[in-house]
Write a protein that holds these residues in place. Structure first.
Motif, short mmCIF file in Angstrom:
data_model
loop_
_atom_site.label_atom_id
_atom_site.label_comp_id
_atom_site.label_asym_id
_atom_site.label_seq_id
_atom_site.Cartn_x
_atom_site.Cartn_y
_atom_site.Cartn_z
N GLU A 262 4.87 2.08 -1.61
CA GLU A 262 4.78 0.79 -0.93
C GLU A 262 3.95 0.92 0.36
O GLU A 262 3.13 0.05 0.68
N LEU A 263 4.16 2.04 1.07
CA LEU A 263 3.35 2.31 2.26
C LEU A 263 1.88 2.47 1.88
O LEU A 263 0.98 1.99 2.58
N LEU A 264 1.64 3.13 0.77
CA LEU A 264 0.28 3.33 0.30
C LEU A 264 -0.42 2.00 0.07
O LEU A 264 -1.58 1.81 0.47
N ASP A 265 0.27 1.05 -0.55
CA ASP A 265 -0.31 -0.28 -0.80
C ASP A 265 -0.63 -0.99 0.51
O ASP A 265 -1.68 -1.65 0.64
N ARG A 266 0.25 -0.87 1.49
CA ARG A 266 0.02 -1.52 2.78
C ARG A 266 -1.18 -0.90 3.50
O ARG A 266 -1.99 -1.59 4.11
N LEU A 267 -1.28 0.43 3.43
CA LEU A 267 -2.41 1.11 4.08
C LEU A 267 -3.73 0.76 3.42
O LEU A 267 -4.75 0.58 4.09
N ARG A 268 -3.73 0.65 2.09
CA ARG A 268 -4.96 0.29 1.38
C ARG A 268 -5.47 -1.09 1.79
O ARG A 268 -6.68 -1.34 1.78
N ALA A 269 -4.54 -1.97 2.13
CA ALA A 269 -4.93 -3.32 2.53
C ALA A 269 -5.40 -3.40 3.98
O ALA A 269 -5.94 -4.42 4.41
N HIS A 270 -5.19 -2.32 4.74
CA HIS A 270 -5.57 -2.32 6.15
C HIS A 270 -7.07 -2.08 6.30
O HIS A 270 -7.67 -1.29 5.55
#
Length: 453
Positions: A262-270
């Motif tokens: 879930e953190l990975l998905d948030r970072l990818r969107a940053h």
């Protein structure tokens, strides 16, 4: 005036004493410039381009593609049309620079004029490489073979593509090139193979009505023999040495990494990662680097001569990569100093370079700890063999969605298994267990990736 200068296979450093000649990029009769690439060779470390220390005309080639050549052995004669060049004045630093992948070309290579000329060894089995079209005297003077007589030059292709073609019995001259510079690409070869396997028009029995004696069937190929050379030879020797000199212990832990993904998905969107390909391996690598701070014994090696344990206070993070040339373990130098963004970029560059077969030897040396990701093949776990000279290797299994206990209930979660092999001379069971548990804890609750990363 005609003056013939002979170029010998240079000393390529890293203690290497031989190289396999992959391909010539010049032919007899060609006019070449100073520092022009004349051949590609493969060592136990990497694929290397050889620049010419002379400008002039190619008079003779002393080795065939596929030969194993000892350092110091003559490989090419060049007519420089002037005074002979004294090879004894060649500077050692120039070869090291070319071999380590630096972009600046140097005029000469170390190893020229090595005392005692070596010998060339053909492929095992006692037979020389087959030459389908040996050059005639007339064509040799023009730098072409009879097959080239109508203007066709030897097909352009990178060493990994040539290796793929050779493995599948493909004549590169029969493949239509689509590369930017007219070279045959991997996709061209695989496409050609697919076309060859396609059934003829009219179905499988299109030739059933042909009158006459049938063409004898090709005997079924019972086995294929592949010479063990270059990187594959080096890898085999290194793994045998590691397995029988370092007492391996392997431990396993299965963890819920849903929150890390879930953190990975948030970072990818940053926006910070907009131009960087961020993968789970980047976060796993960061977790390992954080865990090493509390468990430095996992980043050490055994000095047999001094009978000492050498603990490294820097991390050269190795990533095991399957490449067309075999298993390679390039490493990211100074990984412990990198931010997550820098680490992600370094991983992309490392894997892309490795798969293209262009990893410089400097990137393959000096690793301190390694990660191997068998999950990309759908494998759940493994017991990896240590990279020689290292204390530990982390194996990452496939990430699967499965029922898992979460907050007192059964829920569908993302789960993976990590395994850690370590050298029991360097690492006690408690130290290895704590290190693996720390990695698992960080990936289960990635707060530390943010707080400490």
């Amino acid at each position: 005036m005609s003056t013939i200068n002979t170029f010998h296979l240079p000393d390529l450093g890293e203690g290497l004493t031989e190289a396999d000649l992959v391909t010539w990029t010049v032919g007899v009769g060609d006019t070449i410039e100073l520092n022009q690439v004349i051949a590609e060779v493969e060592t136990a470390k990497a694929s290397v381009e050889l620049p010419s220390p002379y400008a002039g005309t190619v008079v003779a080639l002393h080795a065939a593609e596929g030969d194993t050549i000892d350092v110091g052995r003559p490989i090419i004669d060049i007519d420089t049309g002037g005074e002979p060049v004294d090879g004894s004045d060649v500077e050692a630093e120039s070869a090291a620079a070319a071999f380590e992948g630096e972009t600046e070309r140097v005029p000469v290579l170390v190893g020229y004029g090595v005392a005692g000329e070596g010998t060339s060894r053909r492929r095992r089995g006692g037979t020389a490489p087959r030459v389908d079209n040996p050059p005639s005297p007339d064509s040799a003077t023009r730098g072409i073979t009879p097959a080239d007589a109508e203007g066709r030059r030897r097909p352009l292709a990178k060493p990994p593509v040539r290796f793929l073609a050779k493995q599948n019995g493909v004549d590169l001259a029969a493949v239509t090139p689509t590369g930017r510079h007219g070279e045959v690409t991997r996709a061209d070869v695989t496409g050609y193979l697919s076309d060859q396997k396609a059934p003829p028009e009219g179905g499988a029995h299109a030739d059933a009505d042909v009158v006459g004696d049938p063409t004898p069937a090709t005997p079924h190929l019972e086995e294929t023999r592949t010479p063990i050379k270059g990187v594959r030879k080096h890898t085999a020797a290194a793994m045998v040495s590691s397995a029988f000199t370092a007492p391996h212990v392997t431990e396993f832990v299965t963890i819920d990494i849903t929150e890390t993904l879930e953190l990975l998905d948030r970072l990818r969107a940053h926006r910070r990662f907009a131009e960087t390909r961020l993968t789970p391996l980047a976060l796993i690598s960061k977790a390992l680097l954080i865990a090493l701070r509390a468990n430095p014994s996992l980043n050490s090696h055994w000095d047999e001569d001094a009978q000492e344990i050498v603990t490294k206070h820097y991390v050269n993070l190795g990533i095991a990569a399957a490449t067309p040339r075999g298993l390679m373990v390039p490493n990211i130098k100074g990984a412990e100093r990198m931010s997550l963004h820098e680490l992600a970029g370094a991983l992309v560059e490392l894997t892309t370079t490795a798969k293209s077969g262009k990893t410089p030897p400097a990137d393959l040396a000096g690793g301190t700890i390694t990660i191997t990701n068998v999950g990309v093949f759908g494998v759940d776990s493994g017991t990896p063999i240590l990279n020689p000279g290292e204390a530990a290797i982390l194996c990452v299994g496939a990430i699967r969605r499965q029922p898992w206990e979460h907050q007192g209930e059964i829920a569908l979660r993302s789960v993976t298994t990590l395994s850690l092999s370590f050298d029991h001379r360097l690492v006690d069971g408690e130290q290895g267990s704590r290190f693996l548990a720390d990695i698992g804890r960080i990936l289960s609750d990635p707060f530390e990736l943010i707080a400490l990363g």
